[in-house]
Design a protein around this motif. Structure first.
Motif, PDB file in Angstrom:
ATOM      1  N   ILE A  34       0.830  -1.202   0.000  1.00  0.00           N
ATOM      2  CA  ILE A  34       0.000   0.000   0.000  1.00  0.00           C
ATOM      3  C   ILE A  34       0.866   1.254   0.000  1.00  0.00           C
ATOM      4  O   ILE A  34       0.564   2.225  -0.700  1.00  0.00           O
ATOM      5  N   THR A  35       1.940   1.233   0.758  1.00  0.00           N
ATOM      6  CA  THR A  35       2.838   2.390   0.815  1.00  0.00           C
ATOM      7  C   THR A  35       3.432   2.684  -0.558  1.00  0.00           C
ATOM      8  O   THR A  35       3.463   3.842  -0.998  1.00  0.00           O
ATOM      9  N   ILE A  36       3.893   1.659  -1.234  1.00  0.00           N
ATOM     10  CA  ILE A  36       4.478   1.853  -2.560  1.00  0.00           C
ATOM     11  C   ILE A  36       3.423   2.335  -3.553  1.00  0.00           C
ATOM     12  O   ILE A  36       3.681   3.217  -4.383  1.00  0.00           O
ATOM     13  N   THR A  37       2.211   1.786  -3.465  1.00  0.00           N
ATOM     14  CA  THR A  37       1.140   2.201  -4.372  1.00  0.00           C
ATOM     15  C   THR A  37       0.779   3.673  -4.167  1.00  0.00           C
ATOM     16  O   THR A  37       0.638   4.436  -5.143  1.00  0.00           O
ATOM     17  N   VAL A  38       0.645   4.089  -2.921  1.00  0.00           N
ATOM     18  CA  VAL A  38       0.326   5.485  -2.627  1.00  0.00           C
ATOM     19  C   VAL A  38       1.478   6.395  -3.065  1.00  0.00           C
ATOM     20  O   VAL A  38       1.247   7.486  -3.605  1.00  0.00           O
ATOM     21  N   LEU A  39       2.706   5.954  -2.855  1.00  0.00           N
ATOM     22  CA  LEU A  39       3.868   6.734  -3.287  1.00  0.00           C
ATOM     23  C   LEU A  39       3.834   6.969  -4.788  1.00  0.00           C
ATOM     24  O   LEU A  39       4.001   8.106  -5.249  1.00  0.00           O
ATOM     25  N   ILE A  40       3.622   5.934  -5.555  1.00  0.00           N
ATOM     26  CA  ILE A  40       3.608   6.069  -7.010  1.00  0.00           C
ATOM     27  C   ILE A  40       2.480   7.000  -7.458  1.00  0.00           C
ATOM     28  O   ILE A  40       2.670   7.865  -8.319  1.00  0.00           O
ATOM     29  N   ALA A  41       1.312   6.838  -6.851  1.00  0.00           N
ATOM     30  CA  ALA A  41       0.180   7.691  -7.227  1.00  0.00           C
ATOM     31  C   ALA A  41       0.456   9.154  -6.883  1.00  0.00           C
ATOM     32  O   ALA A  41       0.194  10.059  -7.691  1.00  0.00           O
ATOM     33  N   TYR A  42       0.990   9.420  -5.696  1.00  0.00           N
ATOM     34  CA  TYR A  42       1.244  10.801  -5.269  1.00  0.00           C
ATOM     35  C   TYR A  42       2.320  11.459  -6.122  1.00  0.00           C
ATOM     36  O   TYR A  42       2.158  12.599  -6.587  1.00  0.00           O
ATOM     37  N   VAL A  43       3.423  10.757  -6.320  1.00  0.00           N
ATOM     38  CA  VAL A  43       4.513  11.338  -7.114  1.00  0.00           C
ATOM     39  C   VAL A  43       4.058  11.549  -8.556  1.00  0.00           C
ATOM     40  O   VAL A  43       4.361  12.584  -9.166  1.00  0.00           O
ATOM     41  N   SER A  44       3.317  10.602  -9.103  1.00  0.00           N
ATOM     42  CA  SER A  44       2.816  10.764 -10.473  1.00  0.00           C
ATOM     43  C   SER A  44       1.908  11.980 -10.582  1.00  0.00           C
ATOM     44  O   SER A  44       2.006  12.751 -11.546  1.00  0.00           O
ATOM     45  N   TYR A  45       1.034  12.163  -9.611  1.00  0.00           N
ATOM     46  CA  TYR A  45       0.129  13.318  -9.615  1.00  0.00           C
ATOM     47  C   TYR A  45       0.928  14.621  -9.541  1.00  0.00           C
ATOM     48  O   TYR A  45       0.652  15.570 -10.282  1.00  0.00           O
ATOM     49  N   ARG A  65       5.574  19.643 -11.014  1.00  0.00           N
ATOM     50  CA  ARG A  65       6.763  19.700 -10.160  1.00  0.00           C
ATOM     51  C   ARG A  65       7.849  18.802 -10.737  1.00  0.00           C
ATOM     52  O   ARG A  65       7.566  17.721 -11.249  1.00  0.00           O
ATOM     53  N   PRO A  66       9.097  19.247 -10.644  1.00  0.00           N
ATOM     54  CA  PRO A  66      10.189  18.394 -11.152  1.00  0.00           C
ATOM     55  C   PRO A  66      10.387  17.167 -10.254  1.00  0.00           C
ATOM     56  O   PRO A  66      10.110  17.203  -9.059  1.00  0.00           O
ATOM     57  N   ILE A  67      10.860  16.114 -10.857  1.00  0.00           N
ATOM     58  CA  ILE A  67      11.062  14.865 -10.119  1.00  0.00           C
ATOM     59  C   ILE A  67      12.135  15.036  -9.039  1.00  0.00           C
ATOM     60  O   ILE A  67      12.130  14.321  -8.031  1.00  0.00           O
ATOM     61  N   ASP A  68      13.028  16.012  -9.233  1.00  0.00           N
ATOM     62  CA  ASP A  68      14.074  16.259  -8.237  1.00  0.00           C
ATOM     63  C   ASP A  68      13.481  16.680  -6.891  1.00  0.00           C
ATOM     64  O   ASP A  68      14.028  16.356  -5.837  1.00  0.00           O
ATOM     65  N   GLU A  69      12.370  17.427  -6.920  1.00  0.00           N
ATOM     66  CA  GLU A  69      11.727  17.844  -5.669  1.00  0.00           C
ATOM     67  C   GLU A  69      11.074  16.674  -4.943  1.00  0.00           C
ATOM     68  O   GLU A  69      10.821  16.743  -3.750  1.00  0.00           O
ATOM     69  N   MET A  70      10.779  15.627  -5.668  1.00  0.00           N
ATOM     70  CA  MET A  70      10.063  14.487  -5.087  1.00  0.00           C
ATOM     71  C   MET A  70      11.005  13.429  -4.523  1.00  0.00           C
ATOM     72  O   MET A  70      10.572  12.409  -4.000  1.00  0.00           O
ATOM     73  N   THR A  71      12.301  13.671  -4.601  1.00  0.00           N
ATOM     74  CA  THR A  71      13.280  12.671  -4.187  1.00  0.00           C
ATOM     75  C   THR A  71      13.131  12.311  -2.712  1.00  0.00           C
ATOM     76  O   THR A  71      13.189  11.130  -2.353  1.00  0.00           O
TER      77      THR A  71
END
Length: 93
Positions: free
Chosen positions: A45-56, A63-69
């Motif tokens: 669940i943690t990985i699924t929520v992470l992928i959804a949040y970062v993708s959004y 937002r750049p992917i660098d900020e999401m590191t």
């Protein structure tokens, strides 16, 4: 008086321990299996929520992917910790 009570308790408990009459590990095994399943579910669940949040954040908010590191690393560590806990639970059982 204390000595007599202790001897009586020892006579009642010792035979069960020696012959294993009252020792059953089925309940503990079931609990550990449930814990293992729950920990792996939390990791997934943690990985699924992470992928959804970062993708959004990256796709819709720009937002750049660098900020999401930091978020990626933090969620990855959390998911890894729960998965490692599940592995330890399976080793114990």
């Amino acid at each position: 008086m204390k000595r007599k009570i202790m001897m009586l308790l020892a006579l009642m408990i010792l035979p069960n321990l020696l012959w294993g009459a009252s020792i059953s590990t089925d309940g503990a095994t079931n609990v550990l299996e449930s814990i293992k399943t729950a920990l792996f579910a939390v990791a997934g669940i943690t990985i699924t929520v992470l992928i959804a949040y970062v993708s959004y954040q990256v796709m819709h908010k720009g937002r750049p992917i660098d900020e999401m590191t930091k978020i990626i690393v933090g969620a990855g560590l959390l998911a890894s910790a729960t998965a490692i806990g599940g592995v330890f639970a399976s080793f114990v059982s």
